[in-house]
Design an enzyme around this catalytic site. Structure first.
Site, mmCIF file in Angstrom:
data_model
loop_
_atom_site.group_PDB
_atom_site.id
_atom_site.type_symbol
_atom_site.label_atom_id
_atom_site.label_comp_id
_atom_site.label_asym_id
_atom_site.label_seq_id
_atom_site.Cartn_x
_atom_site.Cartn_y
_atom_site.Cartn_z
ATOM 1 C CE LYS A 1 -3.694 2.520 2.084
ATOM 2 N NZ LYS A 1 -3.923 3.123 3.384
ATOM 3 N N GLY B 1 -8.888 9.658 8.894
ATOM 4 C CA GLY B 1 -9.070 9.839 10.327
ATOM 5 C C GLY B 1 -10.216 10.755 10.703
ATOM 6 C CB ALA C 1 -8.930 7.994 3.880
ATOM 7 N N GLY C 2 -11.702 8.080 5.453
ATOM 8 C CA GLY C 2 -12.864 8.897 5.749
ATOM 9 C C GLY C 2 -14.103 8.116 6.125
ATOM 10 C CG ASN D 1 -6.883 1.973 11.120
ATOM 11 O OD1 ASN D 1 -7.248 1.679 12.258
ATOM 12 N ND2 ASN D 1 -5.617 2.065 10.819
ATOM 13 C CB THR D 2 -10.078 6.196 12.245
ATOM 14 O OG1 THR D 2 -8.776 6.486 11.747
ATOM 15 C CG2 THR D 2 -10.372 7.084 13.438
#
EC number: 2.8.1.10
Lengths: 258, 258, 258, 258
Positions: free
Chosen positions: B97, B158, B184-185, B206-207
């Site tokens: 990645k 994040g 992301a997001g 993830n977050t």
């Protein structure tokens, strides 16, 4: 996941289904079963009630399925009370989805007639679940009138536009002492998940399943999405932030040494 | 549901997980297992690579889990290529990645360095999955450079803000010949479901899992949501309309007779 | 209102206009004048440059109007540099709106070629205003390359969809040391006002004016909206809240006494 | 621009102002004058009505300013009718902004009491402008009850969140036979412009001006924005598209020859 209580009923599925617009009664039945729902709304025509040969109802004879007759098509409180009594007699249930929409184009509910009908029907012993605009004050008045739940809309019915009333649903959920069921506009599983994530007690879906390319698979998708949203709500979502907090990177060392 | 192919790998889960920000490695492992994921990204520190006592990696030793090392923290193509080679040696995988983000505040990716690094890494035999802005032209250039997939962001990493780049993701999905993974997001299962409904091939989260009240249950919720979204995509969603088409109401007869 | 400085120019209007898609050159001229703009972009065909009979240019001969030739249609940095030099010679200006969009469908800009061309053109003495995706990292790299301003898009050009890149424009505005001009997607005066309210330095509008029912009146409407947005920015907007703070009501006394 | 007619009044400004929350009565007056408004709402305390020394009213003595007393703070139709009569006597106007909001936190209006009060007040000769939820069915019922206009909210009052009820405002505007005035939630000039662009007849603004850094300049900004939005509405906005139609580019020739 916690089950949902509405009056004396315990429901393990938080997905309610409408039964209109399916290509056939058989397809409707398969979608209902795939959805895992325990509560389906039915809009009956008089002829069905009389002839006892209702095709629709025959396809809903499953032990775990509760019927929720609705008053779709009535335009006043008086018509609603009359329809409710017919439905109670025919279907042997005092549960009622109250829908009063004088407007044939957008099928939006009438707040004044709905409150009046709820007051009367509650006195007559009905378990009333009224379809309403996402109006927080009306919701509190319906509570005072003895409603069993409130069913605010996410968007005009049949539009699949999602949770256009989001800011008002938040207030309704925050203030309500009865279950909040998002009732119209949910157009995709993601909308249903979002409704559950924000703390709605259940969602009612019809068009988005009935007119999907594959209604049975779509019903199964909604089942997963409602569970996902409820689980996320119970697991407590993180809040949105404006930027990231970095976690330890692979290459911090690169900057130390190069 | 169709499985996802990226180069020579067949993945049955379309949910990828990041491993940062968890309260403990054990909690991370439980969330990874609950999510059903088959691909997790790891950002390793040099010391871990040297001492072979990496706590994180020990918790990812499951036969169905593929590791996807990331270059988080690098700021240029050169740094990325160097980090990639270290990761390949340490983790014995040529999957990578690629993350190049010179900006420590928003961790947004650099399009120019990312393209340059992708070109070099593809020549070096890496299976490159670059994290990028939702830039449709850049996606096509990465395709030409030999990327294995593209990983456009939904919102700054994040932030949990969801699919803020929706209109551009649509164009990317429409045009892409390689898998599109939203990276992301994504802040809630409903965001993941929506990404899948619009035709994304996978999502990376993830977050939203790591910092949830209950990360393991949140991971399970994301699993359901990704499946729901993919199933809905394959079952073909109905489109949004501006008003309803009425289905046969209970009380049409009321107006005929009253 | 503060005027806008870009390099050596002081502009009193923060509305820039594109000149394409108008029904006639005369209509374009009237709209340009009604808008109060001092900077208009022009995409010239070769024949116009040679014959000196350019209808378009004749309609832009007003002392307060600056021309900003654009490279619309080029697909690489090399083509852009070539086109820029032609434009400089023909129009006697070193100002240039740099547009490199290899994709004929969405006309989205190429970040890599745009950076490369900006570097070269800055060295050649051009005042470069590049049209780009709303990519904050690219904006910083363009700054380093000597750009005079950045022109991130709000939505794909010609779509009138408004500020779809809002969250990224915020970051760009926060970080930029050169003027930020929102360049594409602005479909209504309210979009232009919103861009200015968030702190953009200017907006460029074309389609929304050119294809309006009444382009001249629409140009005047955009003029007011841009001024409104800038004035509001300078007057500092209140932030959004989740509920009201009550101001003293007429009828507080009613509750005291009734 | 067309002027606005409400009953017998012709208004040249489509911006109405509330007078609460200003730092001083003088600041309020300056903002009112800068806004160009011809209609301002006032919530009077009993003491003001009795002593005739109302500071607020003294600052609103301008020939072009019409007063619109409001019933802010009442909780029932009965209270509203009583307050209305006091206001008519004190201010010598039969115009009334009807606000019935039992909820002290969100100040959201009660649809049932509002309809009841409108019916009574219309019979008593009032020109009633009721503040309501963006409920299309309620709007039609208020029309039947003799309302002079409807004032649906954009978002909860005082929140500055903008047009959160957009989809429902569209339906209201499409169906209404009386003027539609967007009444709460407008937080920035861009929101006001958007309301006008969609065909609202006027907007009412208070918090966004009163609590701005510079209320007088913000009032002037709103004036421009309302004019911009109305002009755009009359000039007919282009609709949104999904991609551009290219206009003739400078460098088409490049591809022909290179």
């Amino acid at each position: 996941m916690q089950p949902l209580s509405i009056r004396d009923k315990i429901l393990h599925s938080r997905l309610f289904l409408g039964t209109g617009k399916f290509g056939s009664a058989r397809l409707m039945e398969d979608a209902v079963l795939a959805s895992g729902t325990e509560l389906v709304t039915v809009a009956l025509k008089r002829v069905d009630l009389e002839t006892q040969t209702d095709n629709l109802l025959a396809h809903l004879q499953h032990p775990h399925i509760n019927l929720l007759p609705n008053t779709s098509g009535v335009r006043t409180a008086n018509e609603a009370v009359f329809a409710a009594q017919l439905a109670r007699e025919a279907l042997e249930t005092n549960w009622l989805k109250l829908e009063i929409h004088p407007d044939p184009r957008y099928l939006l509910p009438d707040p004044v007639e709905t409150l009046k009908a709820t007051e009367e029907l509650a006195k007559l012993g009905f378990v009333v679940l009224p379809y309403i605009h996402a109006d927080p004050v009306l919701c509190k008045r319906l509570e005072d009138a003895g409603t069993a739940a409130v069913m605010p809309l996410g968007a005009p019915i049949g539009t699949n536009k999602g949770l256009k009333t989001y800011d008002f649903l938040q207030i309704i959920i925050e203030q309500s002492k009865v279950p909040v069921i998002i009732d119209a506009g949910i157009g995709a599983p993601s909308d249903a998940a979002k409704a559950m994530e924000m703390g709605a007690d259940a969602v009612l879906v019809n068009t988005a399943i009935a007119v999907a390319g594959n209604p049975v698979q779509m019903a199964a998708a909604f089942k997963l999405a409602v569970d996902a949203g409820r689980m996320a709500y119970e697991a407590r979502l993180a809040t949105a932030a404006n930027h990231a907090t970095a976690s330890s990177p692979l290459t911090a060392f690169l900057h130390e040494e190069l």
